[in-house]
Each structure stands twice: as C-alpha cells, then as structure tokens.
Design an enzyme around this catalytic site. Structure first.
Site, PDB file in Angstrom:
ATOM      1  N   LYS A  53       1.996  -1.618  -7.138  1.00  0.00           N
ATOM      2  CA  LYS A  53       3.058  -0.811  -7.752  1.00  0.00           C
ATOM      3  C   LYS A  53       4.353  -1.627  -7.820  1.00  0.00           C
ATOM      4  O   LYS A  53       5.086  -1.593  -8.811  1.00  0.00           O
ATOM      5  CB  LYS A  53       3.259   0.485  -6.943  1.00  0.00           C
ATOM      6  N   GLN A  97       3.063   6.972  -0.164  1.00  0.00           N
ATOM      7  CA  GLN A  97       1.654   6.640  -0.349  1.00  0.00           C
ATOM      8  C   GLN A  97       0.798   7.461   0.618  1.00  0.00           C
ATOM      9  O   GLN A  97       1.080   7.537   1.814  1.00  0.00           O
ATOM     10  CB  GLN A  97       1.449   5.122  -0.106  1.00  0.00           C
ATOM     11  N   ASP A 120       4.850  11.351  -8.557  1.00  0.00           N
ATOM     12  CA  ASP A 120       3.420  11.550  -8.295  1.00  0.00           C
ATOM     13  C   ASP A 120       2.960  12.907  -8.835  1.00  0.00           C
ATOM     14  O   ASP A 120       1.762  13.148  -8.970  1.00  0.00           O
ATOM     15  CB  ASP A 120       3.164  11.551  -6.777  1.00  0.00           C
TER      16      ASP A 120
HETATM   17  N1  GUN Z   1      -3.178   7.776  -2.511  1.00  0.00           N
HETATM   18  C1  GUN Z   1      -4.202   7.715  -3.402  1.00  0.00           C
HETATM   19  N2  GUN Z   1      -3.763   7.945  -4.658  1.00  0.00           N
HETATM   20  C2  GUN Z   1      -2.434   8.174  -4.544  1.00  0.00           C
HETATM   21  C3  GUN Z   1      -1.426   8.468  -5.504  1.00  0.00           C
HETATM   22  O1  GUN Z   1      -1.662   8.588  -6.707  1.00  0.00           O
HETATM   23  N3  GUN Z   1      -0.161   8.611  -5.013  1.00  0.00           N
HETATM   24  C4  GUN Z   1       0.124   8.523  -3.687  1.00  0.00           C
HETATM   25  N4  GUN Z   1       1.373   8.712  -3.294  1.00  0.00           N
HETATM   26  N5  GUN Z   1      -0.798   8.247  -2.777  1.00  0.00           N
HETATM   27  C5  GUN Z   1      -2.071   8.081  -3.211  1.00  0.00           C
END
Ligand code: GUN
Length: 291
Positions: A53, A97, A120
């Site tokens: 990211k 995350q 998200d």
């Molecule tokens: N863990 C697995 N997929 C995601 C996601 O799309 N966003 C976040 N914040 N954590 C994750």
C-alpha cells in the site's frame, strides 16, 4: 478459449490514471492526497500488504504515513492514535490493517475511524450506506472485483451469481453489490453451514470465492462457461526461496478448462484490491475539497 482476467495489467492501467489525475491536481496547486495506515504486530501477510500500500501511494504521488505499532499495543493506545489521525485535516484516508491482535476489539477499532476517512468502508455507517445503495466507500476487494467485471465486459444482469463466504470484508458486501441496480444479478450466498456448495455453484453463471481455503473450488463444482473470481490468497509452505507459495481458493488449472473467464492467483483480484484503496483515498480527498 478461456479469458484470463488479468488484474495485474488492469490495475496498472487504472493506477496510471490516478497518477495522472494527481499530477494534474498538483500542477493546479493542490496538496497531494494522504493515506495513513496503522499496522499492529508483525503478521507476515499484513506486513506485506501494508508495504504494498505504501509503494502504491508513492507510485501515484500520494503521501502516505505508516504507523507500525508493537503487538503489545493496548486498545486504548490504538484508539488514541486513531483519534489524533481523525483530527488531522491533512489526512484523507485511514486504515487499520486487520487482523489486529486478539486483545484488541476489531469492531471497536473500525467504529472509531471517522466515516469520512474510512477508505476501507468498514464503518457501520458506510456499510449501511452500501446496503441502501447510497454513495459510500466500497471496500477495496469487492470494489476491485466489480471494476474487473465491468472492465472485462462480463454481463451480470439476470445472471445467477454465487458468492462463497460471508465475511464483512468480502462476501457480504460482494453479494449486496452484485444484486444492486445496474448489476442486477440474482445472488446466492454460501457459507460454512451450506450443506452442498456444489449444488449451488453448478447452476451459477458467476462464482465468487472468498473462503481462504486453498483450491476449495473444484472443476466438478463449476458449470461449463461460468465466470470464476478467486478472491483467496493463502500462503502454503513450499520448498522455495520464500518458503511459501500463494494459492487461491480455486483449483486453477482444472477449473480454467471449464469456465469462460477466470482470475489467476496471484495477479487477479489482489492488484485490483490495491487499486480500490487508491480509488477510495482519492474519492475522500476530492470530497474534502469539493473537486
Ligand atoms: N485485512 C485483509 N484485507 C484487509 C483490508 O482490505 N483492509 C484492512 N484494513 N485489513 C485487511
């Protein structure tokens, strides 16, 4: 001939467009969009995702701040970190995350992120908006899948779509999006208590699998000519340099022979998910400045 839905190539094209848009905004004197990410602990996959990211932000010209916190971070400390980011007018998107360590309540965390910067799309307000088809942040993975179906011209209207998995992150929002006006699919959700998943997938025009079980979907579960979207990505121990291989939820080589379109793993949904987060961050930024 089976169409391979190349998420890697598509995401590259879409990312380049974001990069151009950011360059234009910067030329006009605007600041760069800014994504903040919080990672608690040292889960291997999560560290990889957060690093990606960060790299994506750099590529498109976003600013990014990554807060890597120890696994022993208290819930209170994490909440206060989030509160200070919520109050920072120069940050447009915030993600924590997942998963977070067990002593932290994940729901409490996602609810503490301000809905305006919840790129998200996990906050209940944004999930609620999604269910009534109001403008919101669509979670990155379902958004990526929708974009992929659209860009590859996969017809969804009147089609039977079976979503396997009912997670808040993928399965449930995916099922809502596929049934919405504009896509108009008839949707069935299968999950761990479904007695015979194959009975449903065998009559599906589109199968979206998000269960996290390597090679769960076998060729005898798929109708000839179906579209298969593989959201799974699991690290499986292997005798190679990295010590693992990435496996999807679909037995790719055999299922590919039966369907009309399929996503590979890696290089399918994963890169589109990464694009989804950039899209949402840019959306938040543009909303903030009425651009
Ligand atoms: N863990 C697995 N997929 C995601 C996601 O799309 N966003 C976040 N914040 N954590 C994750």
């Amino acid at each position: 001939m089976t169409k391979i839905l190349d998420g890697k190539a598509l995401a590259l094209t879409l990312r380049s467009k974001v990069k151009e848009e950011v360059a234009t905004l910067r030329d006009a004197g605007h600041r760069a969009p800014h994504l903040a990410a919080i990672l608690v602990g040292e889960d291997g996959a999560s560290m990889t995702y957060v690093n990606s990211k960060e790299k994506d932000c750099e590529y498109v010209g976003f600013e990014s701040s990554v807060y890597r916190l120890g696994a022993d971070t208290t819930e209170e400390a994490l909440l206060s970190h989030i509160a200070s980011i919520n109050n920072n007018k120069n940050i447009d998107g915030l993600i924590v995350q997942l998963p977070v360590p067990k002593h932290i309540d994940a729901t409490k965390i996602t609810e503490s992120i301000h809905p305006d910067i919840d790129v998200d799309g996990f906050h209940t307000l944004n999930v609620g908006k999604l269910t009534i088809d109001e403008d919101t942040y669509i979670s990155a993975t379902p958004f990526g899948v929708i974009m992929m179906l659209e860009e590859y011209g996969i017809e969804t209207r009147g089609k039977h779509c079976v979503v396997i998995g009912r997670s808040n992150i993928v399965g449930r929002p995916m099922s809502i999006l596929m049934s919405q006006g504009g896509r108009d699919a008839t949707v069935t959700i299968c999950h761990r208590h479904t007695h015979d998943v194959g009975a449903f997938t065998r009559i599906a025009d589109i199968v979206i699998v998000a269960v996290g079980i390597p090679e769960f979907l076998k060729p005898d579960m798929v109708k000839e000519g179906a579209t298969v979207i593989d959201v799974g990505i699991t690290r499986v121990d292997a005798d190679n340099k990295r010590g693992y291989l990435l496996k999807g939820d679909v037995e790719y080589d055999t299922v590919k022979e039966k369907c009309s379109a399929i996503t590979p793993v890696p290089g399918g949904v994963g890169p589109m998910t990464r694009y989804g987060l950039l899209h949402n961050t840019l959306k938040s930024y543009k909303n903030k400045f009425n651009l």
